[in-house]
Scaffold this motif. Structure first.
Motif, mmCIF file in Angstrom:
data_model
loop_
_atom_site.group_PDB
_atom_site.id
_atom_site.type_symbol
_atom_site.label_atom_id
_atom_site.label_comp_id
_atom_site.label_asym_id
_atom_site.label_seq_id
_atom_site.Cartn_x
_atom_site.Cartn_y
_atom_site.Cartn_z
ATOM 1 N N UNK A 3 -1.438 1.686 -22.772
ATOM 2 C CA UNK A 3 -0.789 2.905 -22.252
ATOM 3 C C UNK A 3 0.055 3.527 -23.662
ATOM 4 N N UNK A 46 3.115 6.074 -25.499
ATOM 5 C CA UNK A 46 4.446 6.101 -24.680
ATOM 6 C C UNK A 46 4.327 7.929 -24.030
ATOM 7 N N UNK A 91 11.812 -1.393 -26.866
ATOM 8 C CA UNK A 91 10.485 -1.069 -26.733
ATOM 9 C C UNK A 91 9.804 -1.446 -28.188
ATOM 10 N N UNK A 103 6.023 -1.127 -30.095
ATOM 11 C CA UNK A 103 4.752 -0.386 -29.996
ATOM 12 C C UNK A 103 3.891 -0.942 -30.998
ATOM 13 N N UNK A 107 13.283 6.295 -23.211
ATOM 14 C CA UNK A 107 12.278 6.879 -23.516
ATOM 15 C C UNK A 107 11.960 8.080 -23.688
ATOM 16 N N UNK A 113 1.722 1.499 -26.292
ATOM 17 C CA UNK A 113 3.047 0.391 -25.998
ATOM 18 C C UNK A 113 2.502 -0.991 -26.323
ATOM 19 N N UNK A 114 3.248 -1.643 -26.817
ATOM 20 C CA UNK A 114 2.984 -2.955 -26.812
ATOM 21 C C UNK A 114 3.764 -4.003 -25.540
#
Lengths: 458, 882
Positions: free
Chosen positions: A374, A376, B271, B273, B339, B354-355
């Motif tokens: 996915x 961002x 978050x 990534x 976000x 996204x991680x």
């Protein structure tokens, strides 16, 4: 001209009403948890009506929406009277006798219905005596007819619908010495109304429908998603069976003139309705009644007008189609609504919006990225969409209001657009009817626990 | 990344003797915590037991062991650095508005930088710098204020243009920026590894570290820590240090005698990534976008970005304990606004994959400052917790100060703003904490303008007059849970938004407070000052006087009915408290001190008064309502109400007498006003409060009486150069340094605390001097207002900071109070500050980078004092508090 969100809300919420079935001893043993209802007018005054009541001498709850045309008189009368006719049709012989004896001897009457009314839902005081006398005549006939059999709900509903329509017709023919009442009964008979009524008793759900309002069951599938099950058929030109039925009832020579431009005799959208004696009476009867009637009636071009190709009346009936459904635990709610809703929203969307509203935002599946790829940007889009959905849910305490908000304010993406909502609600009276119809909605919520328990007993 | 950290940690075997990280396969992994094949048994006793193996616990252990303490045991319920520390974003940021916090962060940065070299443990230290963005002019002002204080501390820092921002960080969208602050020496670390490095060094210095050992409670006898009970047995100890992070509250409450540590956890999300197509450089600066509520750092070629949302999710309110922080639920819907802010700031990241969304609880405190120090109820019980998500920035410095506190009895800097004793039991309510931290967490990134107040947890302690005053337009602020009036909005005023229009410039209450001040000067005002801490000390014999004479620097052996202003000094002559003491009788004293002294002063006295049943110390704060009648007509109002002459001949200044006011008897009337204006403070038993207030207001009508608030009081005291404890005065300031030698009786015939230092200072001079500054070229209407903490420049060189400021309606100028030091131009060494040094300089005050000329004064304007006073009339020369 721009409406602020609070102004929009006050318009949307002006007619909202909610009823929760009271709990006894901490438990609600009814299969109905309660209902939310609301109306949004487009006509001034609104021609839709709604009714809800609990039957006190039999079990069960009655809910109905009524879409009037050519004025609101017929819809008003049906909304006041139909449930009494249904309740009486359902009563066992002994109860009917008891009631008749009470009336006869001037004793207090057993209450038949407990109404659940919004303050704006009025009853006509002037006509109550007249209406009561017609109703009493009906139960006296039922007492005389005593079949000895237990009352079948389907039959009761059909009888009640037909009987009330008959009484409306008769009252108009007989007239009333009181000039106000005389004019009233004529207005009732010359206007029309559809009716979509649900009777819920335990797991037995009956829907009796006359016209183009609609009943729809909201079902939650095992995966949590929502689907819609129709519990009524629209009586209009889009329904082949209805077109067939009408054609069957009249000579072949009329076949072409019966349905024109999707309307009955080129005039009427619903193919079944209460009132509308212009589509039921003979030309002679119509002329006689209009001529002997009050001046207001005579001055009215509509009442004097005879439909074209009017050869073999009646063309119209109030007889309902009844659908019986056994409630299952996955049946979460029932939506009764006039065509104002169904014109703007697909039933599948209605099921989803109400379902998500009733189960609450917290039931919205949390998003987990897990092993998926996915980005961002994708996540952001998804979240924005979810947020829009949630924020519109939070504003409403009433499922019917929530549906109306979507029906009026939905943009092409299926989310409520405040600007659109504001525009639609601030239309001047004379324009409103061109962009939307009256909308009346009742959302009945079922008690899955009780329904589940019923199922296990059987 | 959490998964990654977890793997990393579980692969590490804690080896005390050979602190080299060895990868082992799962099957070989033992649960033992040391190199020995079997778990090392706990010692039966130790000097210090530290609970918590996060950054705080390991830092305290590191510093204690460096300072020579050998007998230290560190207990961790799970594994080292496995709590909040493991998940911490690892940003070391020195840009802190509170000076002591700034110092801690600066020290931490220096410590971490050399830690890898010292210990051999890779800390991931990378000097990336940080950029704080401003989307609004007000934000830029607040950044400029921080930049000023960083610069005078020698920390490189500059205000840069948006264009420069895009040069430093190519991904940033700068079109909505008005400027930014660049701190080039800010750094990134792996916080877990920093913690392990500190543990390694501590372990080499002899600290015993035991993992998987839970402290069940701490045993306290006679107000002194005696040991800890753990799931592996008991350890006797002299000192206990609670570094249990978000479990600190529960641990504090686990024993028979609770230690109240007001911290509460909130979920915190960030978050992670995958790397960018062209992986981000590990030296790219960290971005803080407070207006967007987010921070962004580079992380393994991708980014790590989190923030402080408006609607925090508090958790563990009911105290649910757990061994290590399990991975809490990711909540994308909650993270949504952050976000959005991230993608607005770096639109180029849309396609970045996204991680993980990490949910890592952080603990917050009621006033956004961390908590350290010794428990007021249990000696030897120390606390270091509540880092408000800046644990890694504070870790090094906080550990150092706490270690100093244990070893030396006091840290090397003034840590009162962080002292556990600034809180009482009242901040320990679970409901209060839950509500307050929900306000505190978003405040991390909210714009903090002068004089902001907390909105939650209010109306807890109030005066009996609260409703009366509120109905008359009172606007409130809170101190130590007590509601106090700021000012009264006049009836019919259309300033509805008064509380919301907060600004760095002239505030909209300017004229309102001006009118209150004018009334104090010309007629009479009444200010409710009930929040003050009030103690009574009495004895059967002379014990009260004897002990007070030792604990206070002024001479308390005065005739009955006299009021004495005096410092309560520590061994170094510094102010632990600043009070007014009235001698009620030969053997009893009534002591008034600042509101937030309630816990600290009580502890200080309790720990130093002998255990003597004939000597009674009582906190009577709640028993009295205090009304301050300020102004030349106060004397008329009071004499009419009491039928007693109140003129100076009958009721001289600094006098105390019980008398009747209206129908009420037993009112303690003191001829002090804390402002230098004439008037009286009435200490009224609370049941008479409403009566006396009504009488005063009715009688006062013909003298033009009106209500006033603390803002008027503040303006009055500052223009008269009155220092205030907690703001101007602290434990590192002596009476000699603030011109209060007259409040010290070096020759009172007996020894007192701090005497030696004061004698020495009298002989050799002082190294800093409390000075009053009058701003000369400052336009009250147009220029930024001073607040406190502004750098002072003398002849272009930095000499100190202001401690408080106010607009003087009489002088029609801003007045700043602050300390002037004398740094040697070559060496930077501190030299004695002489009167000549003060007087022979050209001064400037730096407000958010803009310098204003200021006139320095060591004595107040005598013209401001309404009455001519006796020579020994001490109130003139500066006693004050708020």
């Amino acid at each position: 001209f721009y409406l602020t969100p609070p102004q929009v809300n006050s318009i949307l919420k002006a007619n909202e009403y909610s009823f929760k079935v009271p709990e006894f001893d901490g438990k609600n043993v009814s299969s109905v948890l309660g209902f939310d209802s609301n109306q949004l007018p487009a006509n001034a005054p609104i021609e839709d009506r709604r009714s809800a009541a609990t039957c006190l001498q039999t079990r069960g709850m009655l809910l109905g929406v009524f879409d009037g045309h050519a004025g609101c008189a017929c819809a008003q009368a049906v909304s006041e009277r139909l449930f009494y006719y249904i309740a009486v049709s359902l009563l066992p012989h002994e109860t009917l006798l008891e009631i008749e004896n009470a009336v006869e001897s001037g004793r207090a009457l057993l209450p038949i219905l407990q109404w659940h009314k919004h303050p704006n839902d009025y009853f006509s005081k002037e006509a109550s005596k007249l209406y009561f006398n017609s109703l009493r005549t009906y139960w006296q006939e039922l007492i005389d007819l005593n079949s000895g059999e237990t009352t079948d709900v389907r039959e009761a509903l059909i009888n009640a619908f037909k009987r009330l329509d008959n009484d409306i017709s008769l009252e108009a023919q007989v007239g009333d010495p009181n000039s106000f009442l005389n004019y009233l009964v004529l207005r009732v008979a010359f206007s029309g109304s559809t009716a979509c009524v649900a009777h819920v008793d335990g797991v037995d759900l009956h829907v009796a429908n006359t016209g183009d309002s609609r009943a729809m069951l909201g079902v939650q599938e095992e995966d949590g998603s929502w689907s819609a099950v129709n519990l009524s058929y629209d009586h209009n030109a889009q329904n082949e069976h209805e077109v067939e039925r009408v054609k069957m009832e009249h000579p072949k020579s009329e076949e072409k003139s019966l349905v024109k431009q999707d309307r009955l005799l080129g005039l009427l959208m619903p193919f079944r309705a209460f009132g509308d004696v212009k589509f039921k009476w003979s030309i002679e009867l119509q002329k006689r009644v209009v001529e002997s009637g009050p001046d207001q009636l005579n001055d009215n071009e509509y009442t004097k007008f005879i439909p074209p190709n009017y050869y073999t009346p009646p063309y119209l009936t109030a007889e309902p189609e009844v659908i019986h459904h056994k409630l299952r635990p996955q049946d979460k709610f029932l939506v009764l609504a006039t065509d104002g809703l169904w014109e703007t929203m697909h039933r599948q969307d209605v099921a989803r919006i109400v379902g998500e509203y009733l189960t609450g935002v917290h039931h919205q599946q949390p998003i987990a990225v897990g092993g998926y790829k996915v980005t961002l940007g994708q996540m952001h889009g998804l979240l924005t969409e979810r947020r829009a959905r949630i924020s519109s849910v939070f504003e409403d305490q009433n499922a019917a209001t929530h549906l109306i908000r979507h029906a009026v304010g939905n943009n092409e993406f299926g989310t409520v657009d405040h600007e659109r909502l504001s525009k639609m609600l601030s239309l001047p009276e004379e324009l409103a009817r061109m962009y939307r119809d009256d909308i009346t909605i009742i959302v009945v919520q079922f008690n899955s626990h009780v329904i589940g328990a019923y199922q296990n007993e059987e | 990344a959490a998964g990654m950290f977890l793997r990393l940690l579980s692969d590490i075997q804690w080896r005390a003797a050979h602190p080299k990280w060895r990868r082992m396969t799962g099957s070989q992994r033992s649960t033992s915590t040391t190199a020995e094949p079997h778990p090392l048994s706990l010692p039966a006793q130790a000097q210090v037991v530290i609970c918590g193996g996060g950054i705080m616990g390991t830092s305290v252990a590191y510093h204690l062991s460096k300072m020579g303490f050998k007998d230290i045991v560190l207990l961790e319920q799970g594994r080292l650095a496995a709590g909040t520390t493991r998940f911490c974003a690892g940003i070391v940021s020195t840009a802190r508005p509170v000076s002591i916090e700034l110092k801690m962060a600066h020290y931490s940065n220096k410590l971490y930088q050399q830690l890898e070299q010292e210990t051999g443990v890779q800390t991931g230290y990378m000097k990336t710098g940080s950029i704080s963005l401003a989307q609004t002019q007000d934000r830029l002002i607040s950044l400029k204020r921080i930049a000023s204080s960083l610069n005078v501390m020698g920390i490189p820092c500059e205000i840069i243009s948006p264009k420069k921002v895009s040069q430093l960080h190519p991904l940033i969208n700068i079109h909505d920026l008005v400027g930014a602050m660049y701190v080039p020496e800010d750094a990134l670390v792996s916080s877990a590894n920093v913690s392990l490095a500190l543990a390694t060094a501590a372990s080499r210095n002899g600290v015993q570290i035991h993992e998987r050992t839970s402290v069940s409670h701490v045993t306290i006898q006679k107000g002194q820590v005696t040991g800890v009970e753990t799931d592996r047995g008991r350890i006797q100890c002299e000192y206990f240090v609670n570094c249990a992070g978000q479990w600190a509250y529960e641990l504090g409450h686990s024993g028979e005698e609770p230690v109240h540590i007001p911290v509460h956890a909130c979920e915190h999300f960030y978050l992670l990534t995958h790397p960018l197509q062209e992986p981000l450089s590990s030296s790219l600066p960290t971005i803080v976008d407070p207006d967007g509520r987010i921070y962004i750092r580079n992380w393994q070629g991708g980014i790590l970005s989190g923030g402080f949302e408006k609607n925090p999710k508090p958790l563990f309110t009911e105290g649910r304990n757990q061994l290590e922080i399990q991975n809490l639920q990711e909540d994308w819907d909650h993270f949504g606004p952050l976000l959005s802010a991230l993608l607005r700031r770096m639109p180029g990241l849309e396609a970045l994959q996204i991680m993980q969304l990490v949910n890592c609880p952080e603990s917050f405190t009621p006033d956004m400052r961390c908590i350290m120090g010794e428990s007021p109820t249990a000696r030897g019980y120390f606390v270091l917790a509540g880092m408000n998500s800046a644990g890694i920035s504070y870790g090094g410095g906080a550990g150092k100060y706490l270690a100093e506190w244990i070893v030396n009895g006091y840290p090397s800097e003034n840590v009162w703003p962080l002292d556990l004793k600034r809180f009482g039991t009242l901040q320990s309510s679970r409901t209060f904490l839950r509500h307050r931290v929900m306000e505190v967490m978003p405040l991390m990134y909210d714009l903090k303008v002068p004089r902001w107040d907390f909105q939650t947890g209010r109306q807890l302690r109030t005066s009996p007059l609260y409703d009366r005053l509120d109905a008359q337009g009172a606007r409130w602020m809170e101190k130590h849970g007590f509601e106090r009036v700021k000012y009264f909005v006049p009836p019919g005023s259309d300033l509805l938004d008064l509380d919301h229009s907060k600004t760095f410039y002239k505030p909209d209450w300017f004229d309102i407070v001006g009118a209150e001040v004018k009334c104090c000067k010309e007629a009479v005002c009444v200010i409710d000052m009930s929040s003050f801490t009030k103690f009574e000390i009495s004895s059967t014999g002379d014990q009260a006087l004897e002990n007070l004479q030792y604990l206070f620097s002024n001479d308390l052996d005065v005739p009955v009915g006299h009021v004495v202003h005096t410092g309560m000094l520590n061994e170094k002559g510094g102010y632990e408290n600043d009070c007014s003491i009235a001698r009620l009788s030969k053997r009893s004293f009534f002591m008034i001190s600042p509101t937030d002294q309630q816990v600290h002063c009580w502890t200080w006295l309790k720990n130093r008064l002998p255990d003597d049943s004939n000597l009674v110390l009582e906190d009577v704060t709640w028993k009295y309502t205090a009304l301050n009648l300020i102004g030349p007509r106060a004397v008329d109002v009071l004499s009419e109400l009491s039928y007693a002459p109140m003129t100076a001949e009958h009721f001289p200044s600094l006098f105390c007498k019980e008398m009747s006011v209206g129908y009420a008897n037993g009112i303690r009337v003191m001829s002090i006003t804390h402002t230098g204006e004439p008037g009286f403070v009435l200490y009224i038993p609370i049941e008479y409060a409403l009566h006396v207030y009504n009488e005063v207001m009715n009688m006062g009508q013909k003298y033009g009486i009106r209500n006033a608030g603390y803002y008027a009081l503040r303006s009055l005291r500052i223009e008269k150069f009155f220092a205030f404890w907690g703001q101007d005065l602290d434990a590192f300031t002596t009476p000699m340094e603030c011109g209060r030698e007259f409040q010290v009786k070096l020759d009172k015939g007996m020894e007192f605390l701090g005497q030696e230092v004061l004698l020495e200072q009298k002989q050799n001079g002082v190294y800093k001097r409390f000075t009053m500054f009058i701003l000369e070229d400052h336009d009250t209407d147009m220029d930024l207002w001073p607040w406190w903490g502004e750098p002072i420049f003398r002849n272009g060189r930095y000499v100190g900071k202001t401690t408080s400021s106010a607009y003087s309606y009489t002088l029609e100028r801003h007045v700043c109070l602050g300390f002037v030091h004398h740094f040697d131009e070559q060496t930077g060494e501190e030299l004695v500050v002489t009167t000549d040094f003060i007087n022979q300089g050209e001064y400037e005050i730096d407000i958010a980078g803009q310098r204003f000329q200021a006139k320095a004064k060591l004595y107040p304007f005598s013209s401001l004092f309404a009455q001519r006073r006796r020579k020994d009339d001490v109130e003139l020369s500066g006693y004050q508090r708020e």
